[in-house]
Scaffold this motif. Structure first.
Motif, PDB file in Angstrom:
ATOM      1  N   VAL A  31       0.871  -1.168   0.000  1.00 10.86           N
ATOM      2  CA  VAL A  31       0.000   0.000   0.000  1.00 10.86           C
ATOM      3  C   VAL A  31       0.910   1.220   0.000  1.00 10.86           C
ATOM      4  O   VAL A  31       1.758   1.378   0.886  1.00 10.86           O
ATOM      5  CB  VAL A  31      -0.931   0.014   1.235  1.00 10.86           C
ATOM      6  N   ALA A  32       0.759   2.065  -1.013  1.00 12.46           N
ATOM      7  CA  ALA A  32       1.608   3.248  -1.149  1.00 12.46           C
ATOM      8  C   ALA A  32       0.791   4.513  -0.941  1.00 12.46           C
ATOM      9  O   ALA A  32      -0.266   4.685  -1.547  1.00 12.46           O
ATOM     10  CB  ALA A  32       2.261   3.279  -2.523  1.00 12.46           C
ATOM     11  N   LEU A  33       1.298   5.379  -0.078  1.00 13.41           N
ATOM     12  CA  LEU A  33       0.723   6.700   0.141  1.00 13.41           C
ATOM     13  C   LEU A  33       1.581   7.688  -0.650  1.00 13.41           C
ATOM     14  O   LEU A  33       2.803   7.740  -0.453  1.00 13.41           O
ATOM     15  CB  LEU A  33       0.739   7.053   1.625  1.00 13.41           C
ATOM     16  N   VAL A  34       0.956   8.434  -1.547  1.00  9.01           N
ATOM     17  CA  VAL A  34       1.698   9.307  -2.450  1.00  9.01           C
ATOM     18  C   VAL A  34       1.351  10.765  -2.131  1.00  9.01           C
ATOM     19  O   VAL A  34       0.184  11.122  -1.995  1.00  9.01           O
ATOM     20  CB  VAL A  34       1.390   8.965  -3.917  1.00  9.01           C
ATOM     21  N   PHE A  35       2.408  11.578  -2.036  1.00  2.60           N
ATOM     22  CA  PHE A  35       2.273  12.981  -1.639  1.00  2.60           C
ATOM     23  C   PHE A  35       2.877  13.897  -2.693  1.00  2.60           C
ATOM     24  O   PHE A  35       3.952  13.617  -3.221  1.00  2.60           O
ATOM     25  CB  PHE A  35       3.011  13.226  -0.316  1.00  2.60           C
ATOM     26  N   ARG A  36       2.201  15.004  -2.953  1.00  2.00           N
ATOM     27  CA  ARG A  36       2.782  16.050  -3.800  1.00  2.00           C
ATOM     28  C   ARG A  36       3.759  16.844  -2.946  1.00  2.00           C
ATOM     29  O   ARG A  36       3.468  17.155  -1.782  1.00  2.00           O
ATOM     30  CB  ARG A  36       1.690  16.954  -4.362  1.00  2.00           C
ATOM     31  N   CYS A  37       4.921  17.150  -3.521  1.00  2.00           N
ATOM     32  CA  CYS A  37       5.984  17.856  -2.806  1.00  2.00           C
ATOM     33  C   CYS A  37       6.526  18.987  -3.668  1.00  2.00           C
ATOM     34  O   CYS A  37       6.318  19.015  -4.875  1.00  2.00           O
ATOM     35  CB  CYS A  37       7.141  16.900  -2.512  1.00  2.00           C
ATOM     36  N   ARG A  38       7.269  19.874  -3.031  1.00  2.00           N
ATOM     37  CA  ARG A  38       7.980  20.904  -3.781  1.00  2.00           C
ATOM     38  C   ARG A  38       9.437  20.898  -3.342  1.00  2.00           C
ATOM     39  O   ARG A  38       9.741  20.667  -2.170  1.00  2.00           O
ATOM     40  CB  ARG A  38       7.344  22.272  -3.626  1.00  2.00           C
ATOM     41  N   PRO A  39      10.345  21.139  -4.284  1.00  2.00           N
ATOM     42  CA  PRO A  39      11.764  21.145  -3.952  1.00  2.00           C
ATOM     43  C   PRO A  39      12.124  22.373  -3.127  1.00  2.00           C
ATOM     44  O   PRO A  39      11.588  23.456  -3.365  1.00  2.00           O
ATOM     45  CB  PRO A  39      12.453  21.184  -5.318  1.00  2.00           C
ATOM     46  N   VAL A  40      13.039  22.200  -2.154  1.00  2.00           N
ATOM     47  CA  VAL A  40      13.484  23.345  -1.353  1.00  2.00           C
ATOM     48  C   VAL A  40      14.997  23.517  -1.332  1.00  2.00           C
ATOM     49  O   VAL A  40      15.485  24.633  -1.159  1.00  2.00           O
ATOM     50  CB  VAL A  40      12.944  23.301   0.096  1.00  2.00           C
ATOM     51  N   ALA A  41      15.765  22.457  -1.498  1.00  2.00           N
ATOM     52  CA  ALA A  41      17.223  22.581  -1.463  1.00  2.00           C
ATOM     53  C   ALA A  41      17.861  21.324  -2.025  1.00  2.00           C
ATOM     54  O   ALA A  41      17.243  20.259  -2.078  1.00  2.00           O
ATOM     55  CB  ALA A  41      17.701  22.798  -0.026  1.00  2.00           C
ATOM     56  N   GLY A  42      19.126  21.462  -2.418  1.00  2.00           N
ATOM     57  CA  GLY A  42      19.896  20.313  -2.872  1.00  2.00           C
ATOM     58  C   GLY A  42      20.025  20.261  -4.372  1.00  2.00           C
ATOM     59  O   GLY A  42      19.361  20.995  -5.100  1.00  2.00           O
ATOM     60  N   GLU A  43      20.909  19.387  -4.805  1.00  5.34           N
ATOM     61  CA  GLU A  43      21.160  19.141  -6.226  1.00  5.34           C
ATOM     62  C   GLU A  43      20.808  17.695  -6.524  1.00  5.34           C
ATOM     63  O   GLU A  43      21.257  16.790  -5.821  1.00  5.34           O
ATOM     64  CB  GLU A  43      22.637  19.373  -6.551  1.00  5.34           C
ATOM     65  N   VAL A  44      20.014  17.458  -7.566  1.00  3.58           N
ATOM     66  CA  VAL A  44      19.646  16.086  -7.907  1.00  3.58           C
ATOM     67  C   VAL A  44      20.830  15.357  -8.535  1.00  3.58           C
ATOM     68  O   VAL A  44      21.621  15.963  -9.262  1.00  3.58           O
ATOM     69  CB  VAL A  44      18.418  16.025  -8.834  1.00  3.58           C
ATOM     70  N   HIS A  45      20.954  14.078  -8.193  1.00  6.78           N
ATOM     71  CA  HIS A  45      22.036  13.254  -8.728  1.00  6.78           C
ATOM     72  C   HIS A  45      21.677  11.783  -8.556  1.00  6.78           C
ATOM     73  O   HIS A  45      20.885  11.434  -7.684  1.00  6.78           O
ATOM     74  CB  HIS A  45      23.357  13.563  -8.015  1.00  6.78           C
ATOM     75  N   PRO A  46      22.256  10.917  -9.382  1.00  6.32           N
ATOM     76  CA  PRO A  46      22.049   9.477  -9.210  1.00  6.32           C
ATOM     77  C   PRO A  46      22.575   9.027  -7.845  1.00  6.32           C
ATOM     78  O   PRO A  46      23.476   9.643  -7.280  1.00  6.32           O
ATOM     79  CB  PRO A  46      22.866   8.851 -10.344  1.00  6.32           C
ATOM     80  N   THR A  47      22.004   7.943  -7.341  1.00  7.72           N
ATOM     81  CA  THR A  47      22.381   7.409  -6.030  1.00  7.72           C
ATOM     82  C   THR A  47      22.495   5.893  -6.124  1.00  7.72           C
ATOM     83  O   THR A  47      22.298   5.318  -7.197  1.00  7.72           O
ATOM     84  CB  THR A  47      21.314   7.769  -4.975  1.00  7.72           C
ATOM     85  N   ASP A  48      22.757   5.255  -4.992  1.00  8.50           N
ATOM     86  CA  ASP A  48      22.818   3.788  -4.972  1.00  8.50           C
ATOM     87  C   ASP A  48      21.485   3.162  -5.371  1.00  8.50           C
ATOM     88  O   ASP A  48      21.442   2.041  -5.870  1.00  8.50           O
ATOM     89  CB  ASP A  48      23.204   3.282  -3.579  1.00  8.50           C
TER      90      ASP A  48
END
Length: 142
Positions: A79-96
């Motif tokens: 069961v997944a609860l999905v939320f709308r969000c807005r970006p506030v800080a950081g740089e997007v990048h690939p991760t593990d």
């Protein structure tokens, strides 16, 4: 009680930027494009789980704005609860956990994601809360 079904609770963030693009990841485990998210830990709130998952998978910090949908994967009991969000800080990048991270338009999302996961993005734009079920790939009508 041995026959009682077991469910897992997950959270996901539909992160929308000022150009109405959505932050998506290509999952490292299955190669699929999805919104960032994952299993909710026992000791955290829904919102804290969304913030943690988005940060872990993309490097971005977000504000959680509103619940946009509840989705059940019938084949896996998630069961997944999905939320709308807005970006506030950081740089997007690939991760593990995410081999690729990018901003997509709604049309790009619909082309890149399976229907069961694209609908989460589409639902996040109309201001109401949705409940849907799917088989892991396609939506299932009740």
């Amino acid at each position: 009680m041995a026959d009682t079904p077991k469910h897992s609770v997950s959270v996901a963030g539909i992160v929308v930027d000022s150009d109405n693009r959505v932050l998506v990841i290509r999952r490292d485990d299955n190669g699929r494009w999805e919104a960032p998210g994952g299993v909710l830990e026992l000791d955290e709130s829904f919102e804290d789980g969304v913030r943690r998952e988005v940060r872990e998978e993309t490097g971005l910090q977000v504000d959680v704005e509103q619940l946009t949908g509840v989705y059940k994967n019938l084949s896996r009991g998630i069961v997944a609860l999905v939320f709308r969000c807005r970006p506030v800080a950081g740089e997007v990048h690939p991760t593990d956990e995410a081999q690729d991270v990018r901003w997509m338009t709604r049309d790009q999302v619909e082309a890149a994601m399976t229907p069961a996961f694209a609908i989460r993005v589409i639902d996040a734009f109309d201001g109401t809360v949705h409940t849907r079920i799917h088989d892991g790939t396609n939506l299932v009508t009740a």
